[in-house]
Design a protein around this motif. Structure first.
Motif, short mmCIF file in Angstrom:
data_model
loop_
_atom_site.label_atom_id
_atom_site.label_comp_id
_atom_site.label_asym_id
_atom_site.label_seq_id
_atom_site.Cartn_x
_atom_site.Cartn_y
_atom_site.Cartn_z
N VAL A 108 0.84 -1.20 0.00
CA VAL A 108 0.00 0.00 0.00
C VAL A 108 0.87 1.25 0.00
N PHE A 109 1.90 1.26 0.83
CA PHE A 109 2.81 2.39 0.91
C PHE A 109 3.54 2.58 -0.42
N ILE A 110 4.04 1.47 -0.99
CA ILE A 110 4.76 1.54 -2.26
C ILE A 110 3.82 2.02 -3.37
N GLY A 111 2.62 1.51 -3.40
CA GLY A 111 1.65 1.93 -4.41
C GLY A 111 1.30 3.40 -4.29
N ALA A 112 1.16 3.89 -3.05
CA ALA A 112 0.85 5.31 -2.84
C ALA A 112 1.98 6.18 -3.35
N VAL A 113 3.23 5.76 -3.10
CA VAL A 113 4.38 6.52 -3.60
C VAL A 113 4.38 6.54 -5.12
N VAL A 114 4.13 5.38 -5.74
CA VAL A 114 4.14 5.30 -7.21
C VAL A 114 3.06 6.19 -7.81
N VAL A 115 1.91 6.26 -7.17
CA VAL A 115 0.80 7.06 -7.71
C VAL A 115 0.98 8.55 -7.42
N LEU A 116 1.34 8.88 -6.18
CA LEU A 116 1.37 10.29 -5.78
C LEU A 116 2.63 11.01 -6.23
N PHE A 117 3.77 10.31 -6.32
CA PHE A 117 5.02 11.01 -6.65
C PHE A 117 4.94 11.69 -8.03
N PRO A 118 4.50 11.00 -9.11
CA PRO A 118 4.41 11.71 -10.39
C PRO A 118 3.46 12.90 -10.34
N ILE B 61 6.41 18.30 1.22
CA ILE B 61 5.44 18.30 2.33
C ILE B 61 4.09 17.77 1.86
N LEU B 62 3.65 18.25 0.67
CA LEU B 62 2.37 17.78 0.15
C LEU B 62 2.41 16.29 -0.17
N LEU B 63 3.57 15.83 -0.71
CA LEU B 63 3.71 14.40 -1.00
C LEU B 63 3.61 13.57 0.27
N LEU B 64 4.35 14.01 1.30
CA LEU B 64 4.30 13.28 2.56
C LEU B 64 2.90 13.34 3.18
N THR B 65 2.26 14.53 3.03
CA THR B 65 0.89 14.66 3.56
C THR B 65 -0.06 13.71 2.83
N GLY B 66 0.10 13.65 1.48
CA GLY B 66 -0.73 12.73 0.71
C GLY B 66 -0.49 11.28 1.08
N LEU B 67 0.80 10.93 1.24
CA LEU B 67 1.13 9.57 1.65
C LEU B 67 0.54 9.25 3.02
N ALA B 68 0.69 10.24 3.93
CA ALA B 68 0.13 10.03 5.27
C ALA B 68 -1.38 9.86 5.21
#
Length: 582
Positions: free
Chosen positions: A18-28, A212-219
């Protein structure tokens, strides 16, 4: 190692995919937004510098027109105007060239040698002059300074006066012969140091905000999954708890959970019923206060040996009753091998032992039946001969005493023949012919046969019948034989009078007949042998009557039991199934 990490849970309790998928989706997404903000800021800075440069060019052209129209026109020089205009902050340079790139004016008044030099631009200045719009580029200025250069055609006056006026603009000391009058281009170089600092600050701010927004989105994603996981876990735990509670409460064996302090943590209804204790009364109490000593010793044994211990125990309860139990005790640990307490499972073996005794009795009867069939056949033949000789001697009147002896011989032979007949009946399978009959009618008719005997012994007959008429499938003659045998046994046990009670009860799937008396009763040690062949406490009894009764009831798919204590009478209970085959 990698497989272990993939299969394990993330520290938040969420699977790592789930964490890896969130990074893959949110980072781009956030990378694109960050680049958009950076490009937007760069375009904004470029627009500001371009507008500033265009404003300086317009201001320079306006100043030129003003100088040309004033009284000081004759002494007005373009070089002086450039120098004064370039004194504004953030202006790196300001110069004017002709269409060939020759510098005709430069803001560096202390370096007049720039005038007349060729300004290398690498561009087609004639095309720039013809285009008229403001253009820009970024170049490297003095001391490797980054300069934002704005340029366009220089046109302070109209086309008609351009040739004449141009000759007045230039410094006579410029040493330029025949400049291309009217085809001039102005260049404004703006120092980008402050803009670059601001751009870098904006870049840092944008990147930091993006992170910050990326980390907030991941969180946020992780928290959503955690909330969903918590909800699913809570629902699953509720279902598991309901299932386990229902399973424990309805399992057919007793269960007791004991904590590590040897206090009762939980028990189910079966355990409470077997041990005659209640959950609400024993929770949290020491096991030595509640449980039988045999079970407490079993717990100590499990504590010292570990593992699983299985035993059969005869537990003595608080009321003195002895209950045979099949027990299984073990240590209770969690998934991390942390000691939690003990668990005990046990089953009441009373019915099992009773069935074992019944099987043993059936086996004895089967063996006895085989023996009885052969013995009866061998006995009856000599009995017939003995009875014949006794009859012969009785008919002779030579001696009266011989006649009496012959009568006794005939009587005893008849009695022995009845015993042999009963033995044969016991050995032979009981055949019944079932028909639907009124059970109360059968009982009434059977009681009439013993009214005289009961009256002679001053025995009261008490009848308790169900209000509803009970119609049962049974063999009338066989059931009458059973009841008559039970009545006679009851009458024989009441030497000094008493009460014979016959009770009819409706039972699910059939009916119950209870025959009770107030006679001498049966010793507790004799109860298990009441239905055994040749077991009797009477001096003249054969011990076959109740054995035959037992066989008849079994042939009706029924059951007969006895309860009694010495001196308190006896109760025989007969259950007859109403769904038997005819």
């Amino acid at each position: 190692m990698f497989k272990k990490i993939i299969n394990s849970k993330f520290w938040t309790g969420v699977p790592p995919w789930v964490f890896i998928g969130a990074v893959v989706v949110l980072f781009p997404i956030f990378a694109f937004m960050t680049m958009q903000n950076i490009n937007r800021s760069s375009l904004h800075n470029t627009r500001l510098l371009l507008e500033k440069g265009a404003a300086l060019i317009r201001s320079f052209e306006a100043g030129t027109r003003t100088g040309m129209s004033g009284n000081f026109m004759g002494s007005f020089h373009l070089q002086r105007l450039l120098s004064e205009t370039a004194m504004q902050p953030d202006i790196a340079y300001l110069l004017v060239t002709d269409a060939e790139g020759t510098i005709v004016a430069h803001n560096a008044h202390d370096h007049p040698d720039h005038v007349g030099e060729i300004y290398e631009t690498g561009m087609d200045l004639k095309e720039v002059f013809a285009a008229k719009e403001v253009r820009w580029r970024i170049v490297t200025g003095p001391d490797n300074m980054k300069v934002f250069e704005v340029y366009r055609r220089f046109a302070p006056v109209g086309e008609m006066h351009r040739g004449e006026m141009m000759r007045r603009w230039f410094n006579p000391q410029c040493n330029i012969e025949n400049p291309r009058q009217g085809e001039l281009i102005v260049f404004v170089g703006l120092d980008m140091s402050a803009v670059e600092e601001a751009r870098k600050a904006d870049l840092r701010h944008t990147i930091i905000m993006g992170i910050i927004l990326l980390l907030t989105g991941l969180a946020g994603v992780v928290l959503l999954f955690m909330a969903q996981s918590y909800r699913n876990t809570k629902v699953s735990l509720s279902r598991i708890k309901a299932f386990s509670d229902n399973l424990v409460e309805n399992m057919p064996i007793g269960l007791i959970a004991i904590d590590k302090n040897k206090k009762i943590a939980s028990l189910n209804n079966v355990a409470g019923a077997i041990l005659a204790i209640s959950f609400s009364d024993v929770t949290g109490k020491e096991i030595k206060e509640i449980l039988p000593d045999d079970i407490c010793r079993l717990i100590d044994e499990v504590h010292s040996q570990g593992g699983v211990i299985e035993k059969e125990l005869d537990c003595t309860l608080s009321d003195g009753k002895i209950v045979p139990l099949e027990t299984s005790a073990s240590v209770l640990k969690d998934e991390n091998d942390v000691f939690l307490g003990y668990i005990i499972l046990f089953k009441d073996l009373s019915e099992v032992r009773s069935l074992h005794k019944e099987v043993e009795r059936s086996q004895r009867l089967a063996s006895l039946g085989s023996l009885a069939a052969g013995v009866a056949h061998e006995i009856r033949n000599p009995l017939s001969s003995i009875k014949g000789f006794a009859t012969y001697f009785m008919e002779r009147e030579e001696k009266p005493e011989d006649k009496e002896i012959a009568k006794v011989m005939i009587h005893e032979v008849d009695r022995l023949n009845r015993v042999v007949s009963q033995l044969v009946e016991l050995a032979r399978p009981v055949s019944v012919s079932k028909k639907p009959v009124s059970l109360s009618t059968v009982v009434e008719n059977s009681l009439k046969l013993i009214e005289r005997d009961a009256s002679e012994k001053k025995i009261e007959i008490k009848k308790i019948f169900a209000q509803k008429e009970l119609e049962i499938l049974l063999d009338t003659d066989r059931i009458s034989q059973v009841l008559l045998n039970l009545y006679l046994n009851a009458i024989d046990s009441m030497e000094n009078g008493g009460t014979l009670t016959v009770e009819l009860l409706e039972e699910e799937g059939g009916a119950i007949i209870k025959v009770s008396d107030t006679g001498a009763g049966i010793d507790e040690k004799d109860l298990p042998h009441v239905f055994d062949p040749y077991f009797t406490t009477k001096r003249t009894g054969t011990g076959l009557g109740l054995a035959i009764v037992h066989n008849i009831i079994e042939a009706h798919d029924g059951k007969i039991t006895v309860a009694s204590r010495a001196g308190e009478g006896a109760v025989f209970t007969v259950f007859l199934s109403g769904t038997g085959r005819e």
